[in-house]
Design a protein around this motif. Structure first.
Motif, PDB file in Angstrom:
ATOM      1  N   ASP A  23       0.858  -1.181   0.000  1.00 24.16           N
ATOM      2  CA  ASP A  23       0.000   0.000   0.000  1.00 24.16           C
ATOM      3  C   ASP A  23       0.893   1.228   0.000  1.00 24.16           C
ATOM      4  OD1 ASP A  23      -2.457  -1.363   0.124  1.00 24.16           O
ATOM      5  OD2 ASP A  23      -2.315  -1.538   2.301  1.00 24.16           O
ATOM      6  N   ILE A  24       0.518   2.219  -0.783  1.00 28.06           N
ATOM      7  CA  ILE A  24       1.229   3.488  -0.782  1.00 28.06           C
ATOM      8  C   ILE A  24       0.334   4.484  -0.060  1.00 28.06           C
ATOM      9  CG2 ILE A  24       2.201   5.338  -2.195  1.00 28.06           C
ATOM     10  CD1 ILE A  24       2.859   3.210  -4.290  1.00 28.06           C
ATOM     11  N   ASN A  25       0.841   5.008   1.036  1.00 31.60           N
ATOM     12  CA  ASN A  25       0.045   5.863   1.905  1.00 31.60           C
ATOM     13  C   ASN A  25       0.291   7.339   1.631  1.00 31.60           C
ATOM     14  OD1 ASN A  25      -0.721   3.475   3.143  1.00 31.60           O
ATOM     15  ND2 ASN A  25       0.708   3.706   4.826  1.00 31.60           N
ATOM     16  N   GLU A  26      -0.757   8.112   1.895  1.00 33.48           N
ATOM     17  CA  GLU A  26      -0.640   9.557   1.947  1.00 33.48           C
ATOM     18  C   GLU A  26      -0.984   9.924   3.388  1.00 33.48           C
ATOM     19  OE1 GLU A  26      -1.834  13.270  -0.774  1.00 33.48           O
ATOM     20  OE2 GLU A  26      -3.484  11.918  -0.295  1.00 33.48           O
ATOM     21  N   GLY A  27      -0.002  10.385   4.129  1.00 29.85           N
ATOM     22  CA  GLY A  27      -0.194  10.557   5.564  1.00 29.85           C
ATOM     23  C   GLY A  27      -0.289   9.184   6.214  1.00 29.85           C
ATOM     24  N   PHE A  28      -1.384   8.940   6.924  1.00 32.80           N
ATOM     25  CA  PHE A  28      -1.567   7.655   7.585  1.00 32.80           C
ATOM     26  C   PHE A  28      -2.585   6.773   6.875  1.00 32.80           C
ATOM     27  CE2 PHE A  28      -0.051  10.460  11.013  1.00 32.80           C
ATOM     28  CZ  PHE A  28       1.081   9.747  11.367  1.00 32.80           C
ATOM     29  N   SER A  29      -3.105   7.219   5.734  1.00 32.74           N
ATOM     30  CA  SER A  29      -4.153   6.477   5.034  1.00 32.74           C
ATOM     31  C   SER A  29      -3.637   5.885   3.733  1.00 32.74           C
ATOM     32  CB  SER A  29      -5.322   7.411   4.708  1.00 32.74           C
ATOM     33  OG  SER A  29      -5.832   7.989   5.876  1.00 32.74           O
ATOM     34  N   PRO A  30      -4.002   4.617   3.449  1.00 31.08           N
ATOM     35  CA  PRO A  30      -3.641   4.032   2.154  1.00 31.08           C
ATOM     36  C   PRO A  30      -4.282   4.846   1.026  1.00 31.08           C
ATOM     37  CG  PRO A  30      -4.432   2.338   3.647  1.00 31.08           C
ATOM     38  CD  PRO A  30      -4.712   3.664   4.298  1.00 31.08           C
ATOM     39  N   LYS A  31      -3.497   5.204   0.042  1.00 36.70           N
ATOM     40  CA  LYS A  31      -3.988   6.049  -1.053  1.00 36.70           C
ATOM     41  C   LYS A  31      -4.003   5.293  -2.381  1.00 36.70           C
ATOM     42  CE  LYS A  31      -5.015  10.199  -2.692  1.00 36.70           C
ATOM     43  NZ  LYS A  31      -6.174  10.965  -2.338  1.00 36.70           N
ATOM     44  N   TRP A  32      -2.961   4.513  -2.648  1.00 33.59           N
ATOM     45  CA  TRP A  32      -2.843   3.798  -3.910  1.00 33.59           C
ATOM     46  C   TRP A  32      -2.379   2.364  -3.663  1.00 33.59           C
ATOM     47  CZ3 TRP A  32      -0.326   8.604  -3.383  1.00 33.59           C
ATOM     48  CH2 TRP A  32      -0.940   9.664  -4.054  1.00 33.59           C
ATOM     49  N   HIS A  33      -2.638   1.509  -4.646  1.00 37.21           N
ATOM     50  CA  HIS A  33      -2.047   0.177  -4.655  1.00 37.21           C
ATOM     51  C   HIS A  33      -0.661   0.316  -5.264  1.00 37.21           C
ATOM     52  CE1 HIS A  33      -5.865  -1.745  -3.752  1.00 37.21           C
ATOM     53  NE2 HIS A  33      -6.424  -0.967  -4.664  1.00 37.21           N
TER      54      HIS A  33
END
Length: 67
Positions: A23-33
């Motif tokens: 998972d690629i996160n932005e901040g603490f949330s998953p943003k992209w696969h």
């Protein structure tokens, strides 16, 4: 074509790599696969990128649902 690329850690000749989901996160949330390219001999991560197949699928699904 002759392969000449070596793993930077174990220095074995790379004729293939393992692909693993991340998972690629932005901040603490998953943003992209994402995908990581991993040495098949020592499991050193060689590269990480957004998964282009998952990105395409996500884009098509968004367009189809109008949004």
């Amino acid at each position: 074509m002759l392969n000449t690329g070596k793993c930077p850690k174990c220095e074995k000749l790379l004729t293939n790599v393992k692909v693993e989901h991340v998972d690629i996160n932005e901040g603490f949330s998953p943003k992209w696969h994402g995908v990581s390219l991993v040495c098949p001999f020592c499991s050193t991560i060689l590269s990480v990128a957004i998964d282009p197949v998952a990105l395409k699928t996500d884009m098509v699904n968004e367009v189809l649902k109008g949004g």
